[in-house]
Design a protein around this motif. Structure first.
Motif, PDB file in Angstrom:
ATOM      1  N   TYR A  73     -67.328  47.866 -45.917  1.00 16.68           N
ATOM      2  CA  TYR A  73     -66.410  48.897 -45.421  1.00 16.68           C
ATOM      3  C   TYR A  73     -66.577  50.244 -46.108  1.00 16.68           C
ATOM      4  O   TYR A  73     -65.943  51.217 -45.704  1.00 16.68           O
ATOM      5  N   VAL A  74     -67.410  50.316 -47.135  1.00 18.24           N
ATOM      6  CA  VAL A  74     -67.618  51.593 -47.825  1.00 18.24           C
ATOM      7  C   VAL A  74     -68.673  52.398 -47.079  1.00 18.24           C
ATOM      8  O   VAL A  74     -69.829  52.003 -46.989  1.00 18.24           O
ATOM      9  N   LEU A  75     -68.249  53.544 -46.557  1.00 20.58           N
ATOM     10  CA  LEU A  75     -69.172  54.464 -45.884  1.00 20.58           C
ATOM     11  C   LEU A  75     -69.756  55.480 -46.860  1.00 20.58           C
ATOM     12  O   LEU A  75     -70.943  55.799 -46.799  1.00 20.58           O
ATOM     13  N   GLY A  76     -68.906  56.003 -47.730  1.00 18.01           N
ATOM     14  CA  GLY A  76     -69.367  57.051 -48.635  1.00 18.01           C
ATOM     15  C   GLY A  76     -68.546  57.092 -49.905  1.00 18.01           C
ATOM     16  O   GLY A  76     -67.439  56.547 -49.979  1.00 18.01           O
ATOM     17  N   GLY A  83     -71.866  55.009 -62.573  1.00 15.81           N
ATOM     18  CA  GLY A  83     -71.171  56.236 -62.236  1.00 15.81           C
ATOM     19  C   GLY A  83     -69.678  56.007 -62.227  1.00 15.81           C
ATOM     20  O   GLY A  83     -69.198  54.871 -62.258  1.00 15.81           O
ATOM     21  N   VAL A  84     -68.921  57.115 -62.189  1.00 17.61           N
ATOM     22  CA  VAL A  84     -67.460  57.054 -62.110  1.00 17.61           C
ATOM     23  C   VAL A  84     -67.048  57.478 -60.707  1.00 17.61           C
ATOM     24  O   VAL A  84     -67.302  58.613 -60.290  1.00 17.61           O
ATOM     25  N   ILE A  85     -66.427  56.596 -59.967  1.00 17.34           N
ATOM     26  CA  ILE A  85     -66.036  56.868 -58.582  1.00 17.34           C
ATOM     27  C   ILE A  85     -64.800  57.752 -58.560  1.00 17.34           C
ATOM     28  O   ILE A  85     -63.788  57.446 -59.194  1.00 17.34           O
ATOM     29  N   THR A  86     -64.870  58.844 -57.808  1.00 11.37           N
ATOM     30  CA  THR A  86     -63.742  59.770 -57.724  1.00 11.37           C
ATOM     31  C   THR A  86     -63.174  59.892 -56.308  1.00 11.37           C
ATOM     32  O   THR A  86     -62.115  60.495 -56.123  1.00 11.37           O
ATOM     33  N   GLU A  87     -63.865  59.322 -55.330  1.00 10.55           N
ATOM     34  CA  GLU A  87     -63.371  59.341 -53.948  1.00 10.55           C
ATOM     35  C   GLU A  87     -64.128  58.275 -53.161  1.00 10.55           C
ATOM     36  O   GLU A  87     -65.309  58.022 -53.422  1.00 10.55           O
ATOM     37  N   VAL A  88     -63.428  57.653 -52.211  1.00  6.20           N
ATOM     38  CA  VAL A  88     -64.030  56.588 -51.413  1.00  6.20           C
ATOM     39  C   VAL A  88     -63.716  56.829 -49.942  1.00  6.20           C
ATOM     40  O   VAL A  88     -62.561  57.088 -49.585  1.00  6.20           O
ATOM     41  N   THR A  89     -64.741  56.741 -49.087  1.00  8.66           N
ATOM     42  CA  THR A  89     -64.554  56.791 -47.636  1.00  8.66           C
ATOM     43  C   THR A  89     -64.823  55.401 -47.079  1.00  8.66           C
ATOM     44  O   THR A  89     -65.907  54.846 -47.281  1.00  8.66           O
ATOM     45  N   LEU A 119     -72.357  60.522 -51.956  1.00  6.42           N
ATOM     46  CA  LEU A 119     -73.302  59.516 -51.486  1.00  6.42           C
ATOM     47  C   LEU A 119     -72.790  58.926 -50.185  1.00  6.42           C
ATOM     48  O   LEU A 119     -71.593  58.850 -49.959  1.00  6.42           O
ATOM     49  N   GLY A 120     -73.719  58.490 -49.342  1.00  8.08           N
ATOM     50  CA  GLY A 120     -73.314  57.849 -48.104  1.00  8.08           C
ATOM     51  C   GLY A 120     -73.063  58.838 -46.985  1.00  8.08           C
ATOM     52  O   GLY A 120     -73.688  59.900 -46.923  1.00  8.08           O
ATOM     53  N   ARG A 121     -72.083  58.542 -46.132  1.00 10.47           N
ATOM     54  CA  ARG A 121     -71.907  59.315 -44.905  1.00 10.47           C
ATOM     55  C   ARG A 121     -70.499  59.098 -44.363  1.00 10.47           C
ATOM     56  O   ARG A 121     -69.725  58.309 -44.911  1.00 10.47           O
ATOM     57  N   ARG A 122     -70.188  59.778 -43.267  1.00 11.39           N
ATOM     58  CA  ARG A 122     -68.955  59.531 -42.512  1.00 11.39           C
ATOM     59  C   ARG A 122     -69.256  59.005 -41.109  1.00 11.39           C
ATOM     60  O   ARG A 122     -68.347  58.621 -40.392  1.00 11.39           O
ATOM     61  N   THR A 123     -70.494  59.002 -40.736  1.00  9.78           N
ATOM     62  CA  THR A 123     -70.866  58.594 -39.379  1.00  9.78           C
ATOM     63  C   THR A 123     -70.954  57.076 -39.269  1.00  9.78           C
ATOM     64  O   THR A 123     -71.108  56.364 -40.263  1.00  9.78           O
ATOM     65  N   ALA A 124     -70.890  56.578 -38.030  1.00 18.65           N
ATOM     66  CA  ALA A 124     -70.956  55.136 -37.804  1.00 18.65           C
ATOM     67  C   ALA A 124     -72.322  54.577 -38.172  1.00 18.65           C
ATOM     68  O   ALA A 124     -72.437  53.418 -38.585  1.00 18.65           O
ATOM     69  N   LYS A 125     -73.362  55.379 -38.028  1.00 22.41           N
ATOM     70  CA  LYS A 125     -74.718  54.954 -38.356  1.00 22.41           C
ATOM     71  C   LYS A 125     -75.353  55.984 -39.270  1.00 22.41           C
ATOM     72  O   LYS A 125     -74.982  57.154 -39.269  1.00 22.41           O
ATOM     73  N   GLY A 126     -76.363  55.566 -40.024  1.00 22.74           N
ATOM     74  CA  GLY A 126     -77.061  56.492 -40.893  1.00 22.74           C
ATOM     75  C   GLY A 126     -78.006  55.773 -41.831  1.00 22.74           C
ATOM     76  O   GLY A 126     -77.586  54.878 -42.562  1.00 22.74           O
ATOM     77  N   VAL A 127     -79.288  56.166 -41.806  1.00 19.35           N
ATOM     78  CA  VAL A 127     -80.293  55.529 -42.667  1.00 19.35           C
ATOM     79  C   VAL A 127     -81.134  56.583 -43.382  1.00 19.35           C
ATOM     80  O   VAL A 127     -82.310  56.365 -43.663  1.00 19.35           O
ATOM     81  N   ALA A 128     -80.509  57.730 -43.685  1.00 21.42           N
ATOM     82  CA  ALA A 128     -81.242  58.805 -44.360  1.00 21.42           C
ATOM     83  C   ALA A 128     -81.317  58.514 -45.858  1.00 21.42           C
ATOM     84  O   ALA A 128     -80.326  58.604 -46.580  1.00 21.42           O
ATOM     85  N   GLY A 129     -82.500  58.151 -46.307  1.00 21.80           N
ATOM     86  CA  GLY A 129     -82.705  57.900 -47.729  1.00 21.80           C
ATOM     87  C   GLY A 129     -82.223  56.532 -48.162  1.00 21.80           C
ATOM     88  O   GLY A 129     -81.802  55.696 -47.363  1.00 21.80           O
ATOM     89  N   TYR A 130     -82.320  56.287 -49.462  1.00 22.49           N
ATOM     90  CA  TYR A 130     -81.871  55.009 -50.020  1.00 22.49           C
ATOM     91  C   TYR A 130     -80.353  54.880 -49.908  1.00 22.49           C
ATOM     92  O   TYR A 130     -79.613  55.875 -49.890  1.00 22.49           O
ATOM     93  N   ASP A 131     -79.873  53.653 -49.883  1.00 20.89           N
ATOM     94  CA  ASP A 131     -78.433  53.400 -49.792  1.00 20.89           C
ATOM     95  C   ASP A 131     -77.828  53.457 -51.195  1.00 20.89           C
ATOM     96  O   ASP A 131     -77.509  52.441 -51.807  1.00 20.89           O
TER      97      ASP A 131
END
Length: 456
Positions: free
Chosen positions: A160-163, A201-207, A176-188
């Protein structure tokens, strides 16, 4: 000095140095996992403040341990001597719920159940639901890739983590990541952060992505005379091709402890209870419930039925969630978190019973049985050092048995401190080398949660 830099860069109320207050931040809920004494606890409110903390730690080469609600069970949030504990508790804003895109943007300190309640107001649902959902935070859930009761059908946090917005070990604030339903730009790289337990890393926001609210569930309950029989029913459900929305195992030790604590009137005449649910809508859901009931009978249930009393069914699931804190009231509880293929659940449960007998240790059992994620709870009398040593030996034997049956040392609680030896046994040396290479690249100064996850 580090403290001087932090005072210069942050508002004064972000720093905690009172020893009595710091005592509440020393460790998570993992029994017997070692911890140190930090120099300071910092409670930032913004990503920029987090970046200031990380940069100060880099300058002074001081360890940094990120902490959510402290509900972890592997020692992953335990403090390090002379280091900084960064608590995300004040970063608790739900920034966005987007019904069209079916996503939410939250700060890491948002409590899981609070996000679920906010999403429900938009007829949306955030599926990951660890038993600690009323207390645990999204940041901590991401750090450990938490699962929960629904994961047998709907997956775990990673699904469920998009970004993410993250401060790296060099003090860079990145998305990191994206907001779109699909996306394969670069490493995950967002996926890499999920389950990394604050070491990268220290997470400061989750989409996160959301789903529509689901249909009401049908509940099936079964009583069994042994955990092995219940395990056979679990295997039968899998063999029948059913995907329940929940399939939970709770033994009599757990139910009795909850009943003594909460007086819920759980008059269950069984050694083990298996709780199944299906949320498939309409007639298909009715049929799935009947097929699950048949699997319970074929597994050897002494009694099984579809629940016609929603309040009673909800009480049993509530007892499942309360099992761990209820058992904690009896004495120190060492919690296991192994996961095995569904086909070998009966064999693994039999081995856990044998381990309990061999080491003269009381082991209560709860499990996300539908996906093979077992949580044996090893209970010892307070102050009994010999019992503690026996429980620790049993803990390691359970890990060895899980690996022998093709399983993994942790399904959702993380490696932390308690499972580092288990990780070394599970992964081949070349793969451990890859882990160390990733850690060195993203945390070149070695300040992020040192000593956790990766074996020395």
């Amino acid at each position: 000095m580090l403290i001087d830099d932090l005072r210069r860069d942050l508002p004064a109320d972000r720093l905690v140095q009172d020893p009595d207050v710091i005592a509440g931040y020393l460790h998570d809920d993992a029994e017997w996992a070692p911890h140190g004494k930090p120099a300071v606890v910092v409670r930032p409110r913004t990503a920029e403040e987090v970046r200031s903390v990380v940069r100060a730690c880099v300058r002074h080469r001081v360890p940094l341990v990120t902490r959510g609600a402290g509900t972890g069970l592997s020692g992953g949030a335990n403090a390090v001597d002379g280091g900084v504990v960064l608590s995300t508790e004040l970063m608790s804003a739900i920034r966005e719920i987007n019904p069209m895109e079916r996503l939410a943007v939250v700060e890491p300190g948002v409590v899981n159940d609070d996000l679920r309640a906010a999403c429900a107001e938009h007829d949306l649902w955030y599926p990951p639901d660890p038993a600690s959902a009323p207390w645990s935070t999204i940041g901590g859930n991401v750090a450990t890739n938490a699962g929960g009761l629904c994961c047998v059908k709907y997956g775990v946090t990673r699904d469920y983590v998009l970004g993410l917005q993250v401060v790296t070990g060099t003090g860079e604030l990145v998305r990191l990541g994206r907001r779109t339903a699909k996306g394969v730009a670069g490493y995950d790289l967002a996926g890499l952060m999920v389950g990394s337990e604050g070491t990268l890393g220290v997470i400061t926001e989750v989409t996160v992505k959301l789903r529509p609210l689901r249909d009401p569930e049908h509940t099936v309950a079964g009583y069994f005379s042994s955990v092995v029989d219940a395990g056979r029913a679990v295997a039968a459900v899998a063999d029948a091709g059913l995907t329940p929305s929940a399939l939970e195992l709770v033994d009599r030790h757990c139910l009795a402890a909850v009943d003594r604590w909460k007086n819920m009137g759980l008059a269950v005449d069984a050694d083990v209870v298996l709780l199944g649910r299906t949320d498939t809508p309409g007639a298909a859901g009715e049929q799935e419930a009947e097929r699950m009931l048949d699997c319970f009978h074929r597994g050897g249930a002494t009694w099984a039925a579809r629940s016609t009393d929603q309040e009673e069914a909800d009480a049993l699931f509530a007892a499942r969630r309360l099992a761990y804190p209820a058992l904690e009231r009896l004495g120190p509880v060492l919690t296991e978190d192994v996961c095995v293929p569904k086909a070998v659940v009966p064999e693994m449960l039999a081995r856990i019973e044998a381990t309990a007998n061999r080491h003269d240790t009381l082991i209560a059992n709860i499990a996300h049985a539908g996906d093979g994620n077992l949580h044996p709870l090893l209970i010892t009398p307070p102050g009994d050092d010999a019992a503690r040593e026996r429980a620790q030996a049993a803990f390691h034997d359970i890990i060895a048995d899980a690996l022998d049956l093709g399983g993994t040392v942790t399904g959702e609680h993380g490696v932390g401190l308690l499972k580092r030896d288990g990780l070394a046994a599970e992964l081949e040396p070349a793969v451990l080398g890859m882990h160390r290479a990733v850690k060195a690249a993203l945390d070149p100064h070695g300040i992020l949660n040192p000593g956790k996850v990766i074996p020395d």
